[in-house]
Every structure is written in structure tokens, then in C-alpha cells.
Scaffold this active site. Structure first.
Site, PDB file in Angstrom:
ATOM      1  N   ASP A 193       0.810  -1.219   0.000  1.00 41.48           N
ATOM      2  CA  ASP A 193       0.000   0.000   0.000  1.00 41.48           C
ATOM      3  C   ASP A 193       0.849   1.277   0.000  1.00 41.48           C
ATOM      4  O   ASP A 193       2.040   1.259   0.333  1.00 41.48           O
ATOM      5  CB  ASP A 193      -0.901   0.036   1.241  1.00 41.48           C
ATOM      6  CG  ASP A 193      -2.056  -0.938   1.143  1.00 41.48           C
ATOM      7  OD1 ASP A 193      -2.051  -1.803   0.244  1.00 41.48           O
ATOM      8  OD2 ASP A 193      -2.972  -0.851   1.985  1.00 41.48           O
ATOM      9  N   ASP A 194       0.171   2.380  -0.343  1.00 41.30           N
ATOM     10  CA  ASP A 194       0.657   3.750  -0.126  1.00 41.30           C
ATOM     11  C   ASP A 194       1.788   4.202  -1.039  1.00 41.30           C
ATOM     12  O   ASP A 194       2.484   5.166  -0.720  1.00 41.30           O
ATOM     13  CB  ASP A 194       1.084   3.963   1.330  1.00 41.30           C
ATOM     14  CG  ASP A 194      -0.058   3.775   2.303  1.00 41.30           C
ATOM     15  OD1 ASP A 194      -1.202   3.564   1.854  1.00 41.30           O
ATOM     16  OD2 ASP A 194       0.186   3.813   3.525  1.00 41.30           O
ATOM     17  N   HIS A 206      -5.526   9.200   0.410  1.00 45.68           N
ATOM     18  CA  HIS A 206      -5.457   8.324   1.583  1.00 45.68           C
ATOM     19  C   HIS A 206      -6.351   8.844   2.714  1.00 45.68           C
ATOM     20  O   HIS A 206      -5.947   8.943   3.866  1.00 45.68           O
ATOM     21  CB  HIS A 206      -4.018   8.174   2.077  1.00 45.68           C
ATOM     22  CG  HIS A 206      -3.799   6.923   2.892  1.00 45.68           C
ATOM     23  ND1 HIS A 206      -4.094   6.847   4.230  1.00 45.68           N
ATOM     24  CD2 HIS A 206      -3.332   5.703   2.550  1.00 45.68           C
ATOM     25  CE1 HIS A 206      -3.800   5.649   4.694  1.00 45.68           C
ATOM     26  NE2 HIS A 206      -3.334   4.920   3.677  1.00 45.68           N
ATOM     27  N   HIS A 236       3.598  -2.467   3.088  1.00 49.89           N
ATOM     28  CA  HIS A 236       3.708  -1.112   2.552  1.00 49.89           C
ATOM     29  C   HIS A 236       5.061  -0.925   1.871  1.00 49.89           C
ATOM     30  O   HIS A 236       5.994  -1.717   2.085  1.00 49.89           O
ATOM     31  CB  HIS A 236       3.553  -0.072   3.678  1.00 49.89           C
ATOM     32  CG  HIS A 236       2.196  -0.058   4.301  1.00 49.89           C
ATOM     33  ND1 HIS A 236       1.807  -0.987   5.239  1.00 49.89           N
ATOM     34  CD2 HIS A 236       1.135   0.770   4.116  1.00 49.89           C
ATOM     35  CE1 HIS A 236       0.557  -0.736   5.613  1.00 49.89           C
ATOM     36  NE2 HIS A 236       0.127   0.324   4.944  1.00 49.89           N
TER      37      HIS A 236
END
Length: 296
Positions: A115-116, A171, A264
Site C-alpha cells: 500500500d501507499d 489516503h 507497505h
């Protein structure tokens, strides 16, 4: 011997030879026709002997079905690696499980997700290289604001044959946002990813796992599969920062068939990944290709 025979011996011999040759050719033609079961071939000529061999498309020996272009296209599509057979689905617990129509699918699998991103080229490249080393595929759930900062990194994920997922533009906690804001956060990511890669995301993960009925419906309308996770690495926690082994231990403690592993794009996660995948393989686990997950 009559006078004509005596007078033209060479002509008589030539006629006799020609007649014999004709009889021999007729016999051969009849035998070839009987052996092949086909109609008699056209007369042979010197110019035909000198002509190049006809292509299969023009040859009368090729059957009609083989000449149909649609049959060729269908065969190519069915064998193309770009069209993966659907074998899995995401269940209500966000595990990856075999479809009812694919009972033969391996149950001892995990789904790798990050993620991210995209954030930094060195971290992303290390993750991608490690995935390639283990012949593993993953979903990279990206944020629109990071894509805008690093469009080349998004293209890199796509070029390396990994899957791109939607993780909203900023986000934000979608559960706290108005419907129009939800639509924008989801839709803008779909748009920019398609502009840069030619393909819109097929998977969605809400930030912090926070969603709602409206979010789920919006995701479905966008043609995506909604998921959170079922195995958290906790690599985002300050207690795990700069501790690659903690990332590995957290995943292994929660490991079960169908684990949907949340990670992540972080330096310590990138560092831990090779050892983590090695240990998962040692335990008999395989890595699900997101392309085999049904979009339902």
C-alpha cells in the site's frame, strides 16, 4: 514387311514408343487415383515443376477449417499468458479462496499486497526485483497524489507486470466523507492510472480498511473488487520501524491458507521481503497471481 514399314522404320519405332509411354502414364495415373481416393490430378507441365511450392493457405491439401482466420485468433487468445484463467475469489473475510468452478486450485496460497505508493525508486525496485526472483505477483495499492509526484514509478510497476490497485487519491478515511467526495477519491485514481498505463485498476482497498455500504457500491460500479486484508505485517507501526525481522514474524504468526498479506512500500519491508518469501515457500505456500482472481 510392307513398303511403308520398310520405308519409315524410325517413324514406326517412335510411334510405338509414344504409344507405350501413353499406356504407362495412364496406368500410373489410375493407380495413384485409386491409392489416394482423390480425383485425378491436373496434367503435369514443365512450368509447374519450376514453380515455387504454394503456401499452405493456397494449397488444396489444407482443409477448410485450418484456413479460417477466426479459428487462428481464438487459438492464440486461449493460449495467451495475458488472459489468465480465473481460479480464485476474495471471500467475506478477505481471504483468497478457490472458486467453486476451480476445485483443483491450490488452497495453500497467499496474496501479496503493498500500500501507499509509489514512493521511492530504490525501495520500489528492490521490491520488484525480489518478486521477480521468487516468480511472485502482487497488488500495489497506489495513491493518486503519489502517482502525480512519481508517474514514472507507476509505469515501472506496470512494465514489470505487477498489478496496480486503487487506494484513493489522498489516503482519506472514506467512511467520514460525503458521497461526492468518495466518488472523486476513487474516480480520479481510476482516471490517472488508465491514462498512464492504459488499464484502470481492478482492485480497491480503502485506507485504514475503513469503508461503508456506499463505498462498496461505488467500488462495484467502478468495476473493482473491494478488499481490506486478513494478515497484517504491522510494518507501518513505529514498533516495527527499521526491524525487518519483526515484519516477517508478524506475517508468519498470522499465516493461514489464503492469507491476504498487507505490507507497505517501506525500507524495512523491502529489506525483509526476500527472507519472508523464502520462508513462505519453505512452508509450502505459493503466491497468487492477481490476474487469476475473479472480479465479483
Amino acid at each position: 514387311m510392307n513398303p511403308s514399314t520398310k520405308q519409315f522404320p524410325k517413324l514406326t519405332s517412335a510411334l510405338a514408343a509414344a504409344a507405350a509411354a501413353a499406356l504407362l502414364l495412364a496406368a500410373c495415373g489410375t493407380q495413384a487415383t485409386e491409392n489416394s481416393g482423390a480425383s485425378a490430378a491436373p496434367a503435369f507441365s514443365a512450368s509447374a515443376a519450376a514453380a515455387p511450392t504454394p503456401s499452405p493457405a493456397a494449397s488444396p491439401a489444407v482443409s477448410a477449417p485450418a484456413l479460417q482466420p477466426t479459428a487462428t485468433v481464438e487459438t492464440a487468445a486461449s493460449s495467451s499468458p495475458a488472459v489468465a484463467a480465473k481460479q480464485y475469489k476474495i471471500n467475506k473475510n478477505y481471504d483468497v479462496v478457490p472458486l467453486d468452478t476451480a476445485p483443483e486450485a491450490n488452497k495453500k496460497v497467499v496474496l501479496l499486497t503493498f500500500d501507499d505508493g509509489p514512493k521511492k525508486e530504490d525501495m520500489l525496485t528492490l521490491i520488484l526485483d525480489t518478486l521477480d526472483k521468487h516468480k511472485a505477483k502482487a497488488i500495489f495499492f497506489v495513491n493518486g497524489n503519489r502517482i502525480k509526484q512519481n508517474p514514472d514509478l507507476l509505469k515501472l510497476i506496470h512494465e514489470r507486470k505487477q498489478t496496480i490497485g486503487n487506494h484513493t487519491w489522498d489516503h482519506v478515511d472514506l467512511k467520514k466523507e460525503a458521497p461526492e467526495k468518495v466518488d472523486q477519491q476513487i474516480g480520479d485514481v481510476q482516471t490517472i492510472v488508465k491514462e498512464l498505463t492504459g488499464e484502470a485498476p481492478k482492485f480497491f482497498r480503502p485506507p485504514n480498511g475503513s469503508g461503508s455500504d456506499y463505498v462498496r457500491e461505488a467500488v462495484k460500479k467502478a468495476g473493482m473488487v473491494y478488499m481490506t486484508w486478513s494478515n497484517g505485517s504491522l510494518d507501518w507501526d513505529t514498533k516495527t520501524a527499521d526491524k525487518p525481522q519483526e515484519v516477517i514474524d508478524n506475517v508468519l504468526k498470522q499465516l493461514h491458507p489464503g492469507s491476504n498479506i498487507l505490507m507497505h512500500e517501506l525500507a524495512w519491508t523491502a529489506e525483509a521481503l526476500d527472507k519472508l518469501l523464502t520462508e513462505l515457500e519453505a512452508k509450502g505456500y505459493s503466491f497468487v497471481d492477481p490476474g487469476t482472481i475473479a472480479l465479483e
